[in-house]
Design an enzyme around this catalytic site. Structure first.
Site, PDB file in Angstrom:
ATOM      1  N   ASP A  48       5.072  -3.948   0.133  1.00 37.55           N
ATOM      2  CA  ASP A  48       5.268  -2.919   1.080  1.00 37.55           C
ATOM      3  C   ASP A  48       6.067  -4.030   2.315  1.00 37.55           C
ATOM      4  OD1 ASP A  48       3.477  -4.516   2.395  1.00 37.55           O
ATOM      5  OD2 ASP A  48       2.257  -2.914   3.188  1.00 37.55           O
ATOM      6  N   LYS A  51       5.445   0.575  -6.523  1.00 38.60           N
ATOM      7  CA  LYS A  51       4.449   0.185  -5.637  1.00 38.60           C
ATOM      8  C   LYS A  51       3.327   0.901  -5.614  1.00 38.60           C
ATOM      9  CE  LYS A  51       5.045   1.250  -1.175  1.00 38.60           C
ATOM     10  NZ  LYS A  51       5.277   1.357   0.264  1.00 38.60           N
TER      11      LYS A  51
END
Length: 221
Positions: free
Chosen positions: A149, A131
């Site tokens: 997220d 991420k």
């Protein structure tokens, strides 16, 4: 014995996905990260610090820090103890300080002090996962990556844009269905819409621009 077939989740069509992004883009024509940074290095540090923390909380700590520390050499000179004190208001600050100093040393030793424009090299840095690498590749280098997220994961499943049981499944689904013209900003469109409209506990469907496209059954009124 008969096996029960798993019901396949409903998904938006390619045309509906394009319309979804178009509407969100009309409301947020210039989307950007809420994290404050000065350059690619401070962006990397900010994203590492943002794990399990709010952007506002990170900005409060990094504002004074980035006023004087903007490159890995200066960060290493600052040292782990002083960095930890500077970011002590952020959760897991001791571990994060250790990771930031370690990744700064690696940048100096292996990348001439520069943040690499390469996923594998980024993910090899302490405290940097997929991420974080996606965020840096997208914002600093303009790659059409989508960092999933909690907001992106929720929207992918709730709207029917890219249902998935794991973060990777949702990411792959989003990359597949997101039209190329929205690829650069898709990450921010979804995060901001999820943060300010399609909220986790109580989505504000009554003012949502994609209400009629969204496949969420429990829409608020």
């Amino acid at each position: 014995m008969t096996t029960r077939k798993t019901k396949k989740p409903r998904t938006l069509t390619a045309a509906q996905a394009d319309q979804l992004y178009a509407r969100i883009a009309a409301e947020r024509p210039n989307p950007k990260s809420d994290l404050e940074y000065v350059n690619a290095y401070t962006l990397l540090v900010a994203v590492v610090l943002s794990a399990q923390a709010t952007d506002a909380g990170v900005n409060k700590a990094t504002g004074p820090l980035f006023a004087t520390v903007r490159d890995p050499a200066t960060m290493v000179e600052l040292g782990e103890e002083k960095l930890a004190q500077a970011i002590r208001t952020i959760g897991l600050y001791k571990t994060k300080a250790k990771n930031v100093i370690a990744l700064s040393r690696i940048l100096l030793a292996q990348h001439n002090g520069q943040v690499p424009d390469d996923r594998a090299a980024l993910e090899a840095l302490p405290g940097v996962g997929r991420k974080t690498a996606n965020v840096v590749l997208n914002i600093a280098f303009g790659h059409p990556t989508i960092a999933v997220d909690t907001h992106c994961f929720r929207l992918g499943n709730r709207t029917g844009l890219a249902p998935g049981k794991t973060v990777l499944e949702v990411e792959e689904g989003l990359l597949k269905i997101t039209p190329a013209r929205w690829g650069r900003d898709a990450h921010h469109f979804l995060i901001l819409h999820g943060r300010y409209v399609c909220k986790a506990r109580k989505p504000e469907c009554e003012r949502c621009c994609i209400r009629d496209l969204c496949l969420f059954d429990a829409k608020t009124v």
